[in-house]
Structures are given as C-alpha cells and as structure tokens.
Design a protein around this motif. Structure first.
Motif, PDB file in Angstrom:
ATOM      1  N   PRO A 144       0.817  -1.227   0.000  1.00 28.12           N
ATOM      2  CA  PRO A 144       0.000   0.000   0.000  1.00 28.12           C
ATOM      3  C   PRO A 144       0.846   1.271   0.000  1.00 28.12           C
ATOM      4  O   PRO A 144       0.446   2.293  -0.582  1.00 28.12           O
ATOM      5  N   LEU A 145       2.005   1.223   0.615  1.00 29.81           N
ATOM      6  CA  LEU A 145       2.885   2.393   0.643  1.00 29.81           C
ATOM      7  C   LEU A 145       3.457   2.675  -0.748  1.00 29.81           C
ATOM      8  O   LEU A 145       3.557   3.829  -1.172  1.00 29.81           O
ATOM      9  N   GLU A 146       3.831   1.610  -1.448  1.00 30.28           N
ATOM     10  CA  GLU A 146       4.333   1.777  -2.811  1.00 30.28           C
ATOM     11  C   GLU A 146       3.219   2.301  -3.723  1.00 30.28           C
ATOM     12  O   GLU A 146       3.460   3.142  -4.603  1.00 30.28           O
ATOM     13  N   ALA A 147       1.997   1.803  -3.511  1.00 28.95           N
ATOM     14  CA  ALA A 147       0.873   2.307  -4.294  1.00 28.95           C
ATOM     15  C   ALA A 147       0.627   3.784  -4.002  1.00 28.95           C
ATOM     16  O   ALA A 147       0.334   4.569  -4.913  1.00 28.95           O
ATOM     17  N   ALA A 148       0.759   4.172  -2.738  1.00 30.38           N
ATOM     18  CA  ALA A 148       0.577   5.577  -2.364  1.00 30.38           C
ATOM     19  C   ALA A 148       1.610   6.467  -3.049  1.00 30.38           C
ATOM     20  O   ALA A 148       1.297   7.593  -3.473  1.00 30.38           O
ATOM     21  N   LEU A 149       2.837   5.979  -3.179  1.00 26.16           N
ATOM     22  CA  LEU A 149       3.872   6.738  -3.882  1.00 26.16           C
ATOM     23  C   LEU A 149       3.478   7.001  -5.336  1.00 26.16           C
ATOM     24  O   LEU A 149       3.645   8.112  -5.850  1.00 26.16           O
ATOM     25  N   VAL A 150       2.955   5.978  -6.003  1.00 30.93           N
ATOM     26  CA  VAL A 150       2.535   6.140  -7.393  1.00 30.93           C
ATOM     27  C   VAL A 150       1.405   7.162  -7.488  1.00 30.93           C
ATOM     28  O   VAL A 150       1.409   8.048  -8.352  1.00 30.93           O
ATOM     29  N   LEU A 151       0.440   7.055  -6.588  1.00 32.05           N
ATOM     30  CA  LEU A 151      -0.690   7.981  -6.600  1.00 32.05           C
ATOM     31  C   LEU A 151      -0.221   9.414  -6.369  1.00 32.05           C
ATOM     32  O   LEU A 151      -0.697  10.350  -7.022  1.00 32.05           O
ATOM     33  N   ALA A 152       0.706   9.592  -5.429  1.00 28.91           N
ATOM     34  CA  ALA A 152       1.198  10.938  -5.125  1.00 28.91           C
ATOM     35  C   ALA A 152       1.939  11.539  -6.315  1.00 28.91           C
ATOM     36  O   ALA A 152       1.877  12.744  -6.551  1.00 28.91           O
ATOM     37  N   GLU A 153       2.622  10.716  -7.071  1.00 27.59           N
ATOM     38  CA  GLU A 153       3.435  11.218  -8.178  1.00 27.59           C
ATOM     39  C   GLU A 153       2.618  11.462  -9.442  1.00 27.59           C
ATOM     40  O   GLU A 153       2.881  12.427 -10.179  1.00 27.59           O
ATOM     41  N   TYR A 154       1.602  10.627  -9.700  1.00 22.74           N
ATOM     42  CA  TYR A 154       0.957  10.662 -11.011  1.00 22.74           C
ATOM     43  C   TYR A 154      -0.477  11.187 -11.015  1.00 22.74           C
ATOM     44  O   TYR A 154      -1.002  11.497 -12.089  1.00 22.74           O
ATOM     45  N   ALA A 155      -1.142  11.268  -9.864  1.00 21.37           N
ATOM     46  CA  ALA A 155      -2.545  11.669  -9.852  1.00 21.37           C
ATOM     47  C   ALA A 155      -2.715  13.114  -9.398  1.00 21.37           C
ATOM     48  O   ALA A 155      -2.096  13.544  -8.427  1.00 21.37           O
ATOM     49  N   ARG A 156      -3.568  13.862 -10.109  1.00 23.98           N
ATOM     50  CA  ARG A 156      -3.891  15.220  -9.660  1.00 23.98           C
ATOM     51  C   ARG A 156      -4.615  15.182  -8.319  1.00 23.98           C
ATOM     52  O   ARG A 156      -4.385  16.009  -7.445  1.00 23.98           O
ATOM     53  N   LYS A 157      -5.530  14.202  -8.185  1.00 24.50           N
ATOM     54  CA  LYS A 157      -6.259  14.009  -6.938  1.00 24.50           C
ATOM     55  C   LYS A 157      -5.969  12.590  -6.446  1.00 24.50           C
ATOM     56  O   LYS A 157      -6.728  11.664  -6.730  1.00 24.50           O
ATOM     57  N   PRO A 158      -4.877  12.415  -5.724  1.00 24.09           N
ATOM     58  CA  PRO A 158      -4.515  11.066  -5.287  1.00 24.09           C
ATOM     59  C   PRO A 158      -5.440  10.559  -4.186  1.00 24.09           C
ATOM     60  O   PRO A 158      -5.577  11.172  -3.128  1.00 24.09           O
ATOM     61  N   GLY A 159      -6.108   9.457  -4.462  1.00 19.50           N
ATOM     62  CA  GLY A 159      -6.948   8.829  -3.445  1.00 19.50           C
ATOM     63  C   GLY A 159      -6.094   8.056  -2.462  1.00 19.50           C
ATOM     64  O   GLY A 159      -4.893   7.856  -2.664  1.00 19.50           O
ATOM     65  N   PRO A 160      -6.701   7.588  -1.377  1.00 20.62           N
ATOM     66  CA  PRO A 160      -5.945   6.865  -0.364  1.00 20.62           C
ATOM     67  C   PRO A 160      -5.658   5.426  -0.778  1.00 20.62           C
ATOM     68  O   PRO A 160      -6.395   4.824  -1.554  1.00 20.62           O
ATOM     69  N   ALA A 161      -4.571   4.891  -0.241  1.00 23.03           N
ATOM     70  CA  ALA A 161      -4.241   3.480  -0.456  1.00 23.03           C
ATOM     71  C   ALA A 161      -4.986   2.627   0.565  1.00 23.03           C
ATOM     72  O   ALA A 161      -5.328   3.084   1.655  1.00 23.03           O
ATOM     73  N   PHE A 162      -5.227   1.384   0.203  1.00 23.44           N
ATOM     74  CA  PHE A 162      -5.955   0.448   1.061  1.00 23.44           C
ATOM     75  C   PHE A 162      -4.995  -0.198   2.060  1.00 23.44           C
ATOM     76  O   PHE A 162      -4.051  -0.900   1.675  1.00 23.44           O
ATOM     77  N   ALA A 163      -5.241   0.036   3.344  1.00 20.10           N
ATOM     78  CA  ALA A 163      -4.422  -0.566   4.403  1.00 20.10           C
ATOM     79  C   ALA A 163      -5.062  -1.879   4.836  1.00 20.10           C
ATOM     80  O   ALA A 163      -6.038  -1.884   5.581  1.00 20.10           O
ATOM     81  N   TRP A 164      -4.513  -2.989   4.375  1.00 18.04           N
ATOM     82  CA  TRP A 164      -5.092  -4.278   4.747  1.00 18.04           C
ATOM     83  C   TRP A 164      -4.542  -4.765   6.086  1.00 18.04           C
ATOM     84  O   TRP A 164      -5.121  -5.669   6.707  1.00 18.04           O
ATOM     85  N   ASN A 165      -3.432  -4.166   6.535  1.00 22.30           N
ATOM     86  CA  ASN A 165      -2.831  -4.542   7.820  1.00 22.30           C
ATOM     87  C   ASN A 165      -2.701  -3.282   8.664  1.00 22.30           C
ATOM     88  O   ASN A 165      -2.275  -2.228   8.170  1.00 22.30           O
ATOM     89  N   VAL A 166      -3.046  -3.389   9.949  1.00 21.07           N
ATOM     90  CA  VAL A 166      -3.028  -2.210  10.816  1.00 21.07           C
ATOM     91  C   VAL A 166      -1.631  -1.602  10.923  1.00 21.07           C
ATOM     92  O   VAL A 166      -1.465  -0.393  11.154  1.00 21.07           O
TER      93      VAL A 166
END
Length: 472
Positions: A144-166
């Motif tokens: 999820p952290l790696e996905a968040a990095l992609v969203l932050a870099e490429y999306a104008r409106k980056p949505g949240p990543a899914f945290a499957w583990n607390v």
C-alpha cells in the motif's frame, strides 16, 4: 423502502433463536486479546487458550433491543426519489490481475500497469484516483505504501491506499502529512474468514477502526454450501450471527461506535466447485439475510453492488450480468447500487475496457435518475397538435425533436444501441473503447509535485521495510 420481502413474519423468531444458539454454543474465533478482554467485560464467556468467545443468549437479546431502539423510525415507509449511482471510476478496486485487451493478456498487477491506470483515471474522471490494482511485484507489507507513492506522483487528486494490515496505517498517515492530506489511507472493506473467524489481521485492524470512531461492521462474503449450510435458512443464520458478533465487538471497544455492514452472497456451483457472487441463489441468500437483519434488529445494511460477476472476458455479457444484479438489489431494497467497477472473475481481474463499457451503461441509469423537467417547451403542445395522428407528419421530422433529443435520450458515445448481433459487433465496440483509452492516456499530463516530498515519502517506505518487514 424495500418493495419485496422473502420471509414470513413467523420465520423471524425461529431464525433469531438459531442465531442465538450459534453464538452461544459455537461463538466466534477471535485472535486479538484486546477484543477478548472487551467481550469478557460485556458478559461473553472467553476461552483464551482457544481464542474463542461465546455469547449468552441474554447478552444478544439485550443488544438486539438496543439496536431496535436506536433504529426506531428509520424503517418507516416513505417515498424517496430515485437516486442513480455515480459513474464507475478507478478507485479502490485493488484487483489482483489486469486484463490488457490490446495485448489479449491477463497478468498479475504490477507497478507499471498501475501507473498507466492512474494516468487513465486522472484524465477519465474528476474524482480521486485510488488503489485500483494490487502491486504484486513489491513486498506485501509495503505494497500500500508503494501504491501511495505512485498515486502521489501521477494523480492530480490522489486517493488513499488500502491498508489491509493495521501496521501500515501510521506510515500512510505520515506519507499523507508530507503531501498535505490528513488520514491518507482507507480501511476499505473489513472482511473476515468464514465461518465465524475473526483472524489476527482483521481483528487487529477492527480494534483500531473502532477506537478511532470509524463506522464498524463487516463486508461479509459467505458462500452457501462452503462456509454456510447450502440452504437459504442456514445461510441466514450463520451470516446474521457473524454480523451481530461484529456489532457487539465494535460496541465493546467503543460504546459510541457507528455500525454498518454489507453482505455479498456467494454460492457453490455443485457441478464445478466454483464460487459465484452473482448467481441467482447467492443473490437470494444475501437479500434474505439483509431482510432478516432489518426486520429483526432494525439495522439496514447493504448487499454490495453489481460488481463481482462470473464473466471472464470483457463485453456485453459481463456488463448486463452486473446490471441485472444491481437492478435486482434495487427492486428488493429500494437502493440502486453501482453496476460495476470494471472487474471480471469475481473482482480478481480489472479490465479498463470493461470499465469504459460500464460507464456507458451508467449514463443510462443517470438519465433515469434525472428529474423530469415539465415546462411548456418540454410538453411541446404545439408540436403535438401539429403532428396530430401522425399520418402526414412525424415527430422525427420536427424541430422540437432536433432541439431536445440530446437532453432526454440515452446517447452512449461508444455502445451500439442497435441490439447485440454477435461477437464481431461486440469486438468493434471494444476496439473503439480501447482506442479511446489509448487517446486518454496519451493526453495525460503529469501534475507538478515537489520532488523533495516524493523523496521524503520514499524514505518512509524504506523505513517501513526495515520496521515491519518485507512481508515476503
């Protein structure tokens, strides 16, 4: 307000007694000591060695009475305007595979494909682009952290990543603070193992979710003949017991917790052993379970969406399979869910061309949900009188039709309205949708981002690898 019911009034106490018996004699497996302590304080019988909690019938009865009182009046009949769902987009699908229509290939989700999907979503819709594809080429605990990095870099409106583990939550919150987004993560669906098992990852996340005040319940996906009895009555009892237990857990941790829930009814194909979440029997089981919980406790929970279809390839079949499912849910619940999010094979595979096709159908549902405008211009009385019996004139040749046809007709840009005529016609539609996808991605422009913030976020990911492990 529901339009149809499957259960007789006399069925309710019989089913309720069975739910009480299951929770008293079987209980739940719960792999979290804090939850077991909280349940014991509520009056449950706890076996810490086996990590099992059992609920006395009086505890359940009192809790149900509390729910009834809380929901009193919320189920009163009332006529509400039809509300159409939003068009599907690239949000939190978290599909495991991607269907590449152009290459005619299904492959595991990876970072490169995720980047392309983020580009597509960024151009396709105004809303945030989310964690739509699982990155199988990175360690699971930091995925999820790696996905968040992609969203932050490429999306104008980056949505949240899914945290499957607390354990991922605090790192995602920290990454969100770097880019100026508070609580930048999503709990997503809080699922658990069936039957009646609240295993460690889910239970740990559930505790934190309840403590923070987030709405609590479970996205249940029981399967008749596999994780519940094959009969609808047995399915209702096990599924309702799981939901009731989840609500008691939430209130044991946080007395003010808001409660929710959803049931995706699955069924086992006895011919093949496969599982379907869109077959008639599975849908009936979910409808009956939700109806029972509403009539017994006053709690109105959902039945998922039109998503999770059996189709393995994109096309009309998958789209209409989802549409029939969504409209059946609407007929029994009064709520029209979304018709799909572009996935195939019970949510495992994300298909961009299928997503585009479902957006076409979504435009039609939105037309149904749009209020009817009644004015002298829309009534067109002069035109009606002029056309008369339609012998010498037709509405098709009238200026009024030319002036207004775009407002009140369904004009899907790509879908062929002439009726299905075979695979060749369908292939042409899908080809046009793929061309549109290619053009949209080609028009993408990367948003401006502070490079230092991306470096700082990468440092959080690297620290997470050391602290919570690669998860390999």
């Amino acid at each position: 307000m529901p339009n149809h019911e499957l259960l007789k009034e006399a069925d309710l106490p019989t089913l309720a007694e069975a739910v009480l018996a299951v929770l008293e004699e079987v209980g739940i497996l719960c792999q979290n000591s804090d939850l077991l302590d909280a349940l014991e304080e509520q009056g449950a019988t706890v076996d810490r060695a086996d990590q099992v909690a059992r609920f006395p019938g009086k505890l359940i009865e009192d809790f149900v009475e509390t729910l009834i009182e809380e929901n009193r009046g919320s189920q009163d009949p009332k006529l509400e305007p039809f509300s159409a769902p939003a068009l599907p987009g690239l949000g939190t699908q978290v599909a495991q595979f991607i269907h590449d229509y152009g290459a005619d290939e299904i492959r595991p989700g990876n970072r490169l494909d995720f980047v392309e999907l983020v580009k597509l979503g960024d151009v396709l819709h105004e809303g945030a682009v989310g964690h739509c594809l699982l990155l199988t080429d990175v360690p699971p605990m930091v995925e999820p952290l790696e996905a968040a990095l992609v969203l932050a870099e490429y999306a104008r409106k980056p949505g949240p990543a899914f945290a499957w583990n607390v354990g991922q939550v605090d790192y995602l919150i920290e990454m969100g603070e770097i880019v100026g987004i508070a609580d930048w993560f999503t709990w997503g669906a809080n699922c658990f193992a069936h039957p009646l098992r609240y295993e460690k990852d889910v239970a740990d996340k559930f505790v934190r979710r309840a403590r923070t005040g987030a709405s609590c319940g479970f996205a249940a996906m029981p399967v008749a003949g596999s994780t519940t009895p094959v009969t609808t009555a047995g399915f209702i009892v096990v599924s309702a017991a799981e939901q009731i237990a989840a609500w008691i857990l939430a209130r044991a941790v946080n007395p003010d917790a808001k409660l929710d829930g959803v049931v995706y009814g699955g069924s086992t194909d006895m011919a093949t052993g496969g599982v379907s979440y869109s077959a008639f029997d599975g849908l009936r089981n979910a409808l009956a379970t939700v109806e029972f919980l509403r009539r017994w406790t006053g709690m109105a929970i959902g039945i998922g969406t039109g998503e999770y279809c059996d189709a393995r390839v994109p096309g009309y079949f998958a789209a209409w399979e989802k549409a029939y499912k969504a409209m059946t849910i609407a007929a029994f619940t009064g709520r029209h869910p979304g018709m799909g999010q572009g996935t195939l094979e019970e949510g495992k595979v994300l298909s961009p061309v299928q997503l585009m096709l479902e957006r076409e159908l979504g435009l039609g549902v939105q037309l149904i949900g749009r209020p009817v405008e009644v004015t002298p211009e829309t009534i067109a009385l002069d035109t009606i009188i002029e056309v008369g019996f339609g012998i010498d004139k037709s509405y098709l040749s009238q200026d009024h039709t030319l002036d207004h046809f775009r407002e009140d007709t369904w004009l899907p840009p790509f879908l062929d309205r002439s009726g299905y005529s075979g695979p060749e016609q369908e292939r042409k539609v899908l080809d046009r949708l793929q061309d549109e996808i290619d053009e949209l991605v080609a028009s993408y422009r990367r948003p401006e981002r502070d490079p230092d913030s991306l470096v700082e976020m990468r440092q959080v990911v690297e620290r997470a690898k050391r602290e919570i492990g690669n998860g390999a």
